[in-house]
Design an enzyme around this catalytic site. Structure first.
Site, mmCIF file in Angstrom:
data_model
loop_
_atom_site.group_PDB
_atom_site.id
_atom_site.type_symbol
_atom_site.label_atom_id
_atom_site.label_comp_id
_atom_site.label_asym_id
_atom_site.label_seq_id
_atom_site.Cartn_x
_atom_site.Cartn_y
_atom_site.Cartn_z
ATOM 1 N N CYS A 63 0.707 -1.682 0.049
ATOM 2 C CA CYS A 63 0.208 0.255 -0.282
ATOM 3 C C CYS A 63 0.769 1.275 0.219
ATOM 4 O O CYS A 63 1.279 1.595 -0.979
ATOM 5 C CB CYS A 63 -0.915 -0.041 0.758
ATOM 6 N N ARG A 90 -12.357 6.062 -0.933
ATOM 7 C CA ARG A 90 -11.527 4.935 -0.838
ATOM 8 C C ARG A 90 -11.939 3.802 -0.683
ATOM 9 O O ARG A 90 -13.058 4.052 0.033
ATOM 10 C CB ARG A 90 -11.410 5.745 1.428
ATOM 11 N N HIS A 133 -3.587 -5.349 2.541
ATOM 12 C CA HIS A 133 -3.119 -5.788 3.884
ATOM 13 C C HIS A 133 -3.734 -7.295 4.085
ATOM 14 O O HIS A 133 -4.279 -8.129 3.535
ATOM 15 C CB HIS A 133 -3.929 -4.437 4.677
HETATM 16 N N1 GLN Z 1 -2.241 7.116 2.466
HETATM 17 C C1 GLN Z 1 -2.312 5.652 1.054
HETATM 18 C C2 GLN Z 1 -3.871 5.935 0.363
HETATM 19 O O1 GLN Z 1 -4.484 6.272 2.074
HETATM 20 C C3 GLN Z 1 -1.651 4.806 1.774
HETATM 21 C C4 GLN Z 1 -2.791 3.714 2.876
HETATM 22 C C5 GLN Z 1 -2.534 2.594 3.298
HETATM 23 O O2 GLN Z 1 -1.215 2.205 3.122
HETATM 24 N N2 GLN Z 1 -3.294 1.646 3.812
HETATM 25 O O3 GLN Z 1 -3.907 5.524 -0.211
#
Ligand code: GLN
Length: 244
Positions: free
Chosen positions: A96, A130, A195
């Site tokens: 990520c 998101r 993740h």
């Molecule tokens: N900050 C980055 C995003 O929101 C990565 C987030 C993360 O590592 N889960 O895309």
């Protein structure tokens, strides 16, 4: 070469900053799957300001934009060295936020563009939405071919040039929710939005990475002996195709 004499070294990039949603579980999985086979593991947590030594495998986890900003400037100081490591077939796994910094840049929603280290020919821009949820990916290089995990990102990553994805999204959004790709791979560099942490539920990928790291260190293909993965694969299979 018998397995008992084998070793791999793992450089963990900035674990104090980028370790979201238990990404440390990837290090634990790699370490245990080596130890269960009598393979020694040298673990090197690398902090801001530290010199980065040569390793067989480098890992970097995910993080919120704020942690990425703190790490990006530091990581960029090591761009040339890490590109040389890539070209010497070192293995990289970025999750990520760490994956995003393996590309050319990450443009957060607010604030300045973060320079990446261009291990992968990809770039990332923050989207308005998101992406949160389970993901199933169909790969063409793993057995079983699936990868399962959990995504939580607003970044939209686009692959360029001859960068291959890890695979095609069967469930979830993946890189950008548009082109059905998830992750990226080039030489022995792998990036993904998964993740979970990723590797405990995907022993196929964990062993694939360990074999690449051994080949990098010893200059020959070393096939790992099989482990009893009944529990890991039962967990994996229970998640394949599951959105909720
Ligand atoms: N900050 C980055 C995003 O929101 C990565 C987030 C993360 O590592 N889960 O895309």
């Amino acid at each position: 070469m018998k397995e008992g004499s084998l070793k791999i070294s793992i450089g963990h990039l900035y674990p104090k900053h980028l370790n979201l949603y238990g990404d440390m579980g990837n290090i634990i999985t790699l370490t245990k799957r080596c130890e269960w086979r009598g393979i020694d593991v040298e673990y090197d947590p690398i902090g801001v300001g530290d010199r980065i030594k040569e390793h067989d495998l480098y890992f970097i986890g995910g993080g919120q934009d704020r942690q990425q900003i703190e790490v990006a400037e530091e990581l960029y100081k090591h761009k040339e060295f890490l590109q040389e490591e890539r070209d010497n077939n070192a293995v990289f796994l970025g999750i990520c936020g760490g994956y995003q910094l393996f590309g050319h840049y990450y443009q957060p929603f607010d604030g300045d563009k973060l320079k990446g280290i261009s291990l992968l020919d990809v770039y990332t821009v923050a989207g308005k939405k998101r992406f949160i949820g389970n993901v199933t990916v169909e790969t063409d290089f793993l057995t079983p071919k699936t990868l399962v995990g959990f995504e939580n990102h607003s970044g939209l990553t686009y692959l360029q040039g001859d960068t291959k994805p890890l695979g095609e999204v069967a469930v979830g959004n993946g890189n950008n929710g548009e082109d059905k790709t998830e992750g990226a791979q080039y030489k022995n560099v792998f990036g993904t939005y998964l993740h979970g942490s990723l590797l405990p539920k995907n022993p196929n990928f964990a062993d694939y990475l360990i074999e690449l790291a051994l080949e990098k260190r010893y200059g020959e293909k070393i096939v790992l002996k099989k482990l009893d993965d009944e529990l890991e694969l039962a967990t994996h299979n229970s998640l394949v195709g599951k959105a909720y």
